[in-house]
Motif scaffolding. Structure first.
Motif, short mmCIF file in Angstrom:
data_model
loop_
_atom_site.label_atom_id
_atom_site.label_comp_id
_atom_site.label_asym_id
_atom_site.label_seq_id
_atom_site.Cartn_x
_atom_site.Cartn_y
_atom_site.Cartn_z
N THR A 9 -2.67 -5.37 -10.43
CA THR A 9 -1.30 -4.88 -10.64
C THR A 9 -1.22 -3.36 -10.45
OG1 THR A 9 -1.70 -4.84 -13.01
CG2 THR A 9 -0.55 -6.75 -12.18
N GLN A 10 -2.30 -2.67 -10.85
CA GLN A 10 -2.30 -1.21 -10.67
C GLN A 10 -2.49 -0.83 -9.20
OE1 GLN A 10 -3.90 1.11 -14.23
NE2 GLN A 10 -4.99 -0.81 -14.44
N THR A 11 -3.20 -1.67 -8.45
CA THR A 11 -3.31 -1.45 -7.00
C THR A 11 -1.92 -1.56 -6.37
OG1 THR A 11 -5.54 -2.35 -6.97
CG2 THR A 11 -4.38 -2.29 -4.86
N LEU A 12 -1.15 -2.54 -6.84
CA LEU A 12 0.21 -2.71 -6.30
C LEU A 12 1.12 -1.55 -6.71
CD1 LEU A 12 0.54 -6.59 -6.61
CD2 LEU A 12 0.21 -5.26 -4.52
N ASP A 13 0.84 -0.91 -7.84
CA ASP A 13 1.58 0.31 -8.21
C ASP A 13 1.37 1.38 -7.14
OD1 ASP A 13 2.42 -0.80 -10.60
OD2 ASP A 13 0.91 0.22 -11.84
N VAL A 14 0.11 1.51 -6.68
CA VAL A 14 -0.21 2.51 -5.66
C VAL A 14 0.49 2.14 -4.34
CG1 VAL A 14 -2.08 3.54 -4.30
CG2 VAL A 14 -2.41 3.11 -6.75
N VAL A 15 0.42 0.86 -3.98
CA VAL A 15 1.05 0.39 -2.74
C VAL A 15 2.56 0.65 -2.79
CG1 VAL A 15 1.59 -1.68 -1.38
CG2 VAL A 15 -0.72 -1.34 -2.28
N GLU A 42 8.17 -9.45 -4.19
CA GLU A 42 8.34 -8.01 -4.00
C GLU A 42 7.63 -7.48 -2.76
OE1 GLU A 42 7.11 -5.45 -7.26
OE2 GLU A 42 7.51 -3.65 -6.06
N PHE A 43 6.39 -7.97 -2.50
CA PHE A 43 5.57 -7.34 -1.45
C PHE A 43 5.55 -8.11 -0.13
CE2 PHE A 43 4.13 -5.37 -5.38
CZ PHE A 43 4.07 -4.03 -5.01
N HIS A 44 6.13 -9.28 -0.09
CA HIS A 44 6.20 -10.08 1.14
C HIS A 44 4.90 -10.17 1.93
CE1 HIS A 44 10.46 -9.04 0.29
NE2 HIS A 44 10.60 -10.31 0.60
N PRO A 45 3.83 -10.69 1.32
CA PRO A 45 2.58 -10.82 2.07
C PRO A 45 2.67 -11.95 3.10
CG PRO A 45 2.38 -11.87 -0.06
CD PRO A 45 3.74 -11.24 -0.03
N GLU A 46 1.74 -11.93 4.06
CA GLU A 46 1.64 -13.02 5.04
C GLU A 46 1.06 -14.27 4.39
OE1 GLU A 46 2.28 -12.75 8.51
OE2 GLU A 46 3.17 -10.80 8.02
N MET A 47 0.16 -14.02 3.42
CA MET A 47 -0.54 -15.14 2.79
C MET A 47 -0.61 -14.96 1.28
SD MET A 47 -3.75 -15.58 5.36
CE MET A 47 -3.79 -17.34 5.18
N VAL A 48 -0.50 -16.09 0.59
CA VAL A 48 -0.67 -16.08 -0.86
C VAL A 48 -1.68 -17.17 -1.18
CG1 VAL A 48 0.43 -16.45 -3.10
CG2 VAL A 48 1.66 -15.24 -1.30
N ARG A 259 -5.27 4.01 -11.92
CA ARG A 259 -4.57 4.16 -10.64
C ARG A 259 -5.15 5.31 -9.82
NH1 ARG A 259 1.32 4.10 -13.13
NH2 ARG A 259 0.17 5.50 -14.50
N LEU A 260 -5.75 6.29 -10.51
CA LEU A 260 -6.34 7.41 -9.78
C LEU A 260 -7.56 6.97 -8.94
CD1 LEU A 260 -6.60 10.96 -11.30
CD2 LEU A 260 -8.21 10.16 -9.59
N PRO A 261 -8.58 6.33 -9.56
CA PRO A 261 -9.68 5.85 -8.71
C PRO A 261 -9.26 4.79 -7.69
CG PRO A 261 -10.01 5.16 -11.01
CD PRO A 261 -8.89 6.16 -11.00
N ILE A 262 -8.28 3.95 -8.03
CA ILE A 262 -7.81 2.94 -7.06
C ILE A 262 -7.22 3.65 -5.85
CG2 ILE A 262 -6.06 1.16 -6.62
CD1 ILE A 262 -6.33 0.38 -9.65
N GLN A 263 -6.35 4.61 -6.11
CA GLN A 263 -5.70 5.34 -5.01
C GLN A 263 -6.72 6.10 -4.17
OE1 GLN A 263 -1.82 7.28 -5.51
NE2 GLN A 263 -2.79 9.19 -4.89
N TYR A 264 -7.73 6.68 -4.83
CA TYR A 264 -8.75 7.43 -4.08
C TYR A 264 -9.53 6.50 -3.16
CZ TYR A 264 -12.29 10.88 -2.93
OH TYR A 264 -13.12 11.74 -2.24
N ALA A 265 -9.85 5.30 -3.65
CA ALA A 265 -10.58 4.33 -2.81
C ALA A 265 -9.73 3.93 -1.60
CB ALA A 265 -10.96 3.10 -3.63
N LEU A 266 -8.42 3.82 -1.80
CA LEU A 266 -7.54 3.42 -0.69
C LEU A 266 -7.31 4.57 0.29
CD1 LEU A 266 -4.83 1.22 -2.48
CD2 LEU A 266 -6.81 0.45 -1.17
#
Ligand code: MG
Length: 380
Positions: A9-15, A42-48, A259-266
């Motif tokens: 969920t925090q990765t999706l915050d960054v997205v 919300e994010f409309h992925p191609e696959m779930v 969210r900081l380390p997640i965002q840095y990895a992305l």
């Protein structure tokens, strides 16, 4: 992988904050169907993809209005992550279940943003060999390893003298052994600094999480465990540090916010602006460091010992811990008994010096069986 969990969920915050830069190709979850549906809308992925196959029909029905493929089962997740349009796979499943899909993603050459540390605990050697062979970068999401990674920017790994891995000490840092005998899962779930899922919060309280992070650091940075020192740092502001051969120490500091380390990895090697809370050093005032207590937190010693023995033992350590952790959360064993179960499982499990993937699968199954048997006398 693990989109409905804490890291997911925090990765999706960054997205969400960078819609021009990131889009979601696939969302994979274990069984939190409501949250998964909400994320897909919300994010409309191609696959779930949902791991629990019994939820396939209801999921498909609820996503009928969206133009996305719906898959189910753990094999499906291992397949989804290899799709050609994917650049980065965020590996944020809980526990051993993350191993197989992460291996498939590495083989497909996907950059891995790794939150699932159990993958490296169980099969670090295989993962690192595969990543090397397929030229797949593994970027740490774990806050400590992100801090080490950031501290190593521009440095030569051969000049590392030691890694200083910080630990909050968890909710029982100041408890006596006597007090720790009677703590409950509810007590352990009150982590002082970090918001995390239930499994890792218990691992954090027992310091098994830190033991795993020692093993994770060994594999990610190629540093022997003797050169990794754990420091209890209750403020969780220094996320970890590296000491170099000239005595200089570089650390990364910040607010305790994943969210900081997640965002840095992305975004690596770039840094992106963010509106996340800043660490207020005036408000914090003092940063303190303590030695971990091996008597009250034997899991740390068990992890070092498992790495020293090597082979399939870290895999056994992980499997026994998953069984004990769940039993504690369900009130089937005491807090300190978790370490007894893990130590006794390691003592009873057959040793394999050079395990192949199939040996890890067999060791995991066998260790779960042994740990399950050891649990029986504790049933109350
Ligand atoms: Mg961590």
């Amino acid at each position: 992988m693990g989109s409905t969990g804490s890291i997911g969920t925090q990765t999706l915050d960054v997205v969400r904050a960078y819609p021009d830069r990131y889009s979601v190709y696939a969302l994979c979850a274990h069984r939190s169907i409501d949250k998964l549906v909400e994320q897909a809308m919300e994010f409309h992925p191609e696959m779930v993809c949902i791991a629990d196959e019994s939820l396939y029909e209801p999921l498909k029905e609820r996503l009928a209005a969206l133009e996305c493929k719906v898959w189910a089962g753990s094999d499906a997740i291992a397949q989804v992550v290899t799709m050609p349009s994917i650049d980065v796979v965020v590996a944020a499943m809980v526990g051993y279940a993350g191993l197989k899909p992460t291996i498939e993603a590495i083989k497909a050459g996907k950059t891995i943003a790794l939150a699932n540390k159990e993958t490296l605990v169980v099969a670090g050697e295989i993962i690192c060999d595969l990543a090397m062979k397929h030229h797949t970068p593994i970027l740490p999401v774990d806050s400590e390893h992100s801090a080490i990674f950031q501290s190593l920017a521009g440095e030569d790994k051969s000049e590392i003298e030691k890694i200083l891995l910080t630990a909050s000490g968890g909710p029982f840092r100041t408890y006596s052994l006597e007090q720790m005998r009677t703590v409950t899962a509810a007590d352990a779930l009150k982590h002082p600094n970090w918001e995390m899922g239930a499994k890792i919060t218990i691992d954090s309280a027992s310091m098994m999480n830190k033991g795993f992070e020692v093993i994770e650091a060994k594999w990610l940075f190629g540093v022997p465990v003797e050169k990794i020192q754990v420091l209890v740092h209750p403020q969780s502001i220094v996320h970890s540090a590296v000491q170099f051969t000239d005595g200089a120490i570089k650390a990364q500091l910040g607010a305790p916010d994943m969210r900081l380390p997640i965002q840095y990895a992305l975004s690596y090697p770039e840094r992106l602006g963010s509106a996340f809370p800043r660490a207020d050093l005036f408000a914090i005032g003092a940063l303190t460091f303590e030695q971990p207590d091996p008597e009250r937190f034997p899991n740390l010693g068990l992890a070092y010992e498992a790495m020293r023995r090597g082979g399939n033992i870290p895999c056994v350590l992980n499997a026994a811990n998953e069984v004990a952790n769940l039993a504690f959360r369900e009130g089937r064993c005491g807090f300190l008994q978790m370490s007894d179960i893990i130590a006794n499982t390691i003592a009873k499990a057959p040793f394999i010096a050079k395990p192949a993937y199939e040996d890890y699968v067999a060791s995991d199954t066998e260790a779960r069986r042994i740990a399950g048997q050891l649990l029986k006398p504790f049933n109350f």
